[in-house]
Every structure is written in C-alpha cells, then in structure tokens.
Design an enzyme around this catalytic site. Sequence first.
Site, mmCIF file in Angstrom:
data_model
loop_
_atom_site.group_PDB
_atom_site.id
_atom_site.type_symbol
_atom_site.label_atom_id
_atom_site.label_comp_id
_atom_site.label_asym_id
_atom_site.label_seq_id
_atom_site.Cartn_x
_atom_site.Cartn_y
_atom_site.Cartn_z
ATOM 1 N N SER A 40 0.727 -1.254 0.256
ATOM 2 C CA SER A 40 0.515 -0.123 0.488
ATOM 3 C C SER A 40 1.198 1.504 -0.011
ATOM 4 C CB SER A 40 -0.822 -0.466 1.386
ATOM 5 O OG SER A 40 -1.881 -1.029 1.753
HETATM 6 N N1 SAH Z 1 -0.612 -4.234 3.817
HETATM 7 C C1 SAH Z 1 -0.235 -5.614 2.818
HETATM 8 C C2 SAH Z 1 -1.416 -4.816 1.608
HETATM 9 C C3 SAH Z 1 -1.417 -6.196 0.446
HETATM 10 S S1 SAH Z 1 -2.664 -5.707 -0.466
HETATM 11 C C4 SAH Z 1 1.261 -4.103 2.214
HETATM 12 O O1 SAH Z 1 1.146 -2.939 2.323
HETATM 13 O O2 SAH Z 1 1.990 -4.494 1.920
HETATM 14 C C5 SAH Z 1 -3.297 -6.473 0.086
HETATM 15 C C6 SAH Z 1 -3.303 -8.328 0.300
HETATM 16 O O3 SAH Z 1 -4.606 -9.074 1.168
HETATM 17 C C7 SAH Z 1 -3.148 -9.472 -0.829
HETATM 18 O O4 SAH Z 1 -1.689 -9.751 -0.327
HETATM 19 C C8 SAH Z 1 -3.730 -10.872 -1.005
HETATM 20 O O5 SAH Z 1 -3.043 -11.337 -0.923
HETATM 21 C C9 SAH Z 1 -5.030 -9.704 0.666
HETATM 22 N N2 SAH Z 1 -5.662 -10.792 0.664
HETATM 23 C C10 SAH Z 1 -6.501 -10.410 0.043
HETATM 24 N N3 SAH Z 1 -8.008 -11.040 0.088
HETATM 25 C C11 SAH Z 1 -7.464 -12.029 2.085
HETATM 26 C C12 SAH Z 1 -8.555 -13.114 3.219
HETATM 27 N N4 SAH Z 1 -9.529 -13.322 2.733
HETATM 28 N N5 SAH Z 1 -7.493 -12.809 3.840
HETATM 29 C C13 SAH Z 1 -6.636 -12.659 3.645
HETATM 30 N N6 SAH Z 1 -5.550 -11.980 2.874
HETATM 31 C C14 SAH Z 1 -5.975 -12.185 2.540
#
Ligand code: SAH
Length: 218
Positions: free
Chosen positions: A61
């Site tokens: 993000s």
């Molecule tokens: N805070 C993280 C955001 C990653 S993007 C960063 O800054 O790196 C969002 C993440 O949510 C992705 O890695 C995706 O695989 C995960 N995601 C989506 N649906 C999910 C779920 N139901 N349970 C766990 N993770 C999930």
Amino acid sequence: MDFAIARRRMVEQQIVARGVTDVRVIEAMKNIPRHLFVEVGLQAHAYSDSSLPIGAKQTISQPYMVAAMSAALELQGHERILEVGTGSGYQTALLAKLAKRVYSVERIAILAGRARKVLDQLQLSNVNIKIADGTIGWKDQAPFDGILVAAGSPEIPLSYLEQLDVGGKLVLPVGDRDQQILVRVIRQQDGSFKKEQLMGCRFVPLIGEQGWEDEGNG
Ligand code: SAH
C-alpha cells in the site's frame, strides 16, 4: 540511493504534510526500512508516493494510506491487533511497533513467507502470521482492540464486528472491487457500533467467504 534520506522526505512530504499527527506513527515510519519489503529492482521507488507490485498480483500500500489507517486505530502500545492482508508485511511491521501483538492473516502463502522473513530480519517478534482466509477473522485470538483490513470488501464482514472488543476500532475499505471508502467502526460500551467514513481509497479485493469471489485475476 540513500534510503534514510528518501525515508525522511517521505515522512515529511507524504505523511506529516497531509495531516497525520500521531507521533508514534510518524516515529515508527521514520525507522522502518520500507525498501526491504519490495523486490530489489523496485527499491529505488520504495519511498515514492504510491503503491507498488509485490508479486501474485498484489501491492504494497501507498505510505500515506498505511499511515492514515494506522493512525485511525489510535494505538497506545498495549493493544492486540488483527491485520487482514499481510502482503509485503510493511503495514504489519508498523503495527508491530505501535501495538503489543499483531495477528496477521494472508491468503497467499508465498507473500506470507516473504513477509515473515523480513519481519524476522527486523527482529519484530510480536507478530503471528497465519495463511488462511482472513474474512472470517481469527477466532482463537479474539477479541481484538483493533482490526485493520488492507483489502477492499463489498461490505463489513460480520466476523470483524463479532471479534472486536468494547472500545475496539476496525478500519477497512468498503465498496466496489476497484474503488472503496475507508471506513472506521468503533464498538461502543452499549454494544452498538459507531461508523465513520474517512476517505476514498483503492485497494485490491478482499477475497474469501465474507468478501469477494476469487475471479483468478487478483
Ligand atoms: N498491507 C499490505 C497490503 C497488501 S495488498 C502491504 O502494504 O503490503 C492486500 C493483501 O490482502 C494481499 O496480499 C492479498 O493476498 C490479501 N488478501 C486478500 N484477501 C484476503 C483474505 N481473505 N485473507 C487474507 N488475506 C487476503
């Protein structure tokens, strides 16, 4: 590239200048090496004002969004936090510095594994990571003082409301698959929930039982 200079500039121009005032959030962001959470080829962009690809069609993000969501939890240091969507682990690292313990759920194993490695390297030992569908929360460890969801949901999953302690705060993007509103929900003493809309945002979809269907494209 001098990462320390880039990081200081990021905090001044993207975080402080845009109104984040939580001193602990600001301090923590000055100290966490964000470039370690992206692949080497993208490290020169790690402190720029944007999200970046982290593989598996997911993104780390934007720094401002990470700061704003963390600040919205108003953490003091004693809290137990549920994070959904570990991704790169950058937001996880910030929460680990702001709260007592972080329970983070990621559905994509390769991302969870990489995040674990960087968090270990930074000696952030107060983080538990689980590979699972985070839309159902983490029942064994509930209730939580804070829940932060880093992926967009069509509506607020009931599991999060159930797993939020009295006075606890839930921050999550709610809306369409490609555009959402950042919402904060606070559980009141009388058991009711106070809901506020914070700002517009764009997150990858939250995929799972209480989120979006997996369309195989993110
Ligand atoms: N805070 C993280 C955001 C990653 S993007 C960063 O800054 O790196 C969002 C993440 O949510 C992705 O890695 C995706 O695989 C995960 N995601 C989506 N649906 C999910 C779920 N139901 N349970 C766990 N993770 C999930």
